[in-house]
Structure formats: C-alpha cells, structure tokens
Design an enzyme around this catalytic site. Structure first.
Site, PDB file in Angstrom:
ATOM      1  N   ALA A  19       0.908  -1.087   0.045  1.00  0.00           N
ATOM      2  CA  ALA A  19      -0.111  -0.039   0.002  1.00  0.00           C
ATOM      3  C   ALA A  19       0.760   1.184   0.059  1.00  0.00           C
ATOM      4  O   ALA A  19       1.948   1.353   0.408  1.00  0.00           O
ATOM      5  CB  ALA A  19      -0.914  -0.134   1.068  1.00  0.00           C
ATOM      6  N   LYS A  20       0.342   2.345  -0.642  1.00  0.00           N
ATOM      7  CA  LYS A  20       0.949   3.636  -0.598  1.00  0.00           C
ATOM      8  C   LYS A  20       0.095   4.555   0.086  1.00  0.00           C
ATOM      9  O   LYS A  20      -0.959   4.405   0.560  1.00  0.00           O
ATOM     10  CB  LYS A  20       1.126   4.172  -2.115  1.00  0.00           C
ATOM     11  CG  LYS A  20       1.912   3.341  -2.731  1.00  0.00           C
ATOM     12  CD  LYS A  20       2.185   3.887  -4.265  1.00  0.00           C
ATOM     13  CE  LYS A  20       3.216   3.053  -4.964  1.00  0.00           C
ATOM     14  NZ  LYS A  20       3.323   3.675  -6.276  1.00  0.00           N
ATOM     15  N   VAL A  22      -2.180   7.887   0.598  1.00  0.00           N
ATOM     16  CA  VAL A  22      -3.099   8.454  -0.371  1.00  0.00           C
ATOM     17  C   VAL A  22      -3.217   9.992  -0.191  1.00  0.00           C
ATOM     18  O   VAL A  22      -2.983  10.947  -0.710  1.00  0.00           O
ATOM     19  CB  VAL A  22      -4.528   7.782   0.041  1.00  0.00           C
ATOM     20  CG1 VAL A  22      -5.598   8.760  -0.934  1.00  0.00           C
ATOM     21  CG2 VAL A  22      -4.353   6.454  -0.607  1.00  0.00           C
ATOM     22  N   GLY A  23      -3.682  10.475   1.480  1.00  0.00           N
ATOM     23  CA  GLY A  23      -3.883  11.661   1.602  1.00  0.00           C
ATOM     24  C   GLY A  23      -3.031  12.288   2.782  1.00  0.00           C
ATOM     25  O   GLY A  23      -2.863  13.671   3.084  1.00  0.00           O
ATOM     26  N   GLU A  24      -2.096  11.516   3.492  1.00  0.00           N
ATOM     27  CA  GLU A  24      -1.251  11.904   4.664  1.00  0.00           C
ATOM     28  C   GLU A  24      -0.360  13.074   4.014  1.00  0.00           C
ATOM     29  O   GLU A  24       0.084  13.923   4.725  1.00  0.00           O
ATOM     30  CB  GLU A  24      -0.545  10.686   4.990  1.00  0.00           C
ATOM     31  CG  GLU A  24      -1.044   9.852   5.754  1.00  0.00           C
ATOM     32  CD  GLU A  24      -1.869   8.619   4.640  1.00  0.00           C
ATOM     33  OE1 GLU A  24      -1.707   8.836   3.279  1.00  0.00           O
ATOM     34  OE2 GLU A  24      -2.427   7.674   5.317  1.00  0.00           O
TER      35      GLU A  24
END
Length: 68
Positions: A19-20, A22-24
């Site tokens: 996973a990467k 997204v909004g952090e």
C-alpha cells in the site's frame, strides 16, 4: 468535462501489503503552519508534538521567568 479514472497498479515495498499513502502528504505542511501560528501569537516556539495547551503554557511560563 468528463473525467476518466485509471487504476495503475504498482508495488510499494515499504507499505503494508504494497500500500501507498493517499492523503497523508497533504497534512505535512499543516503542522509547521500551526506551530508557526502559535509562535506568532505567543512569541514562544514549541518543538514537541503533540501540541498541547500545557506545553504552550509551560513555554510561556519559562519565557516569563527568563525575563525576570
């Protein structure tokens, strides 16, 4: 205009299950901006997170004692 979403799969070896984020990344400039706002309002710098009222109070108290 019509927007077409395309999912591009990739592998991120550092994230769980590939996973990467997204909004952090968008909140990264927010923290220094808030700390600078506290400095502009109070004249004391806070270098420790989380930013708590007690930390601001103690920094103000130390600043006052340093002036005396």
């Amino acid at each position: 205009p019509e927007i077409k979403t395309i999912i591009v799969e990739s592998n991120e070896p550092n994230g769980p299950f590939g996973a990467k984020e997204v909004g952090e990344g968008a909140i990264m400039p927010t923290i220094p901006a808030i700390l600078n706002a506290v400095y502009n309002a109070t004249g004391v710098r806070i270098f420790e997170l989380p930013l708590l009222p007690e930390r601001v109070y103690m920094a103000l108290k130390q600043k006052r004692q340093a002036k005396e």
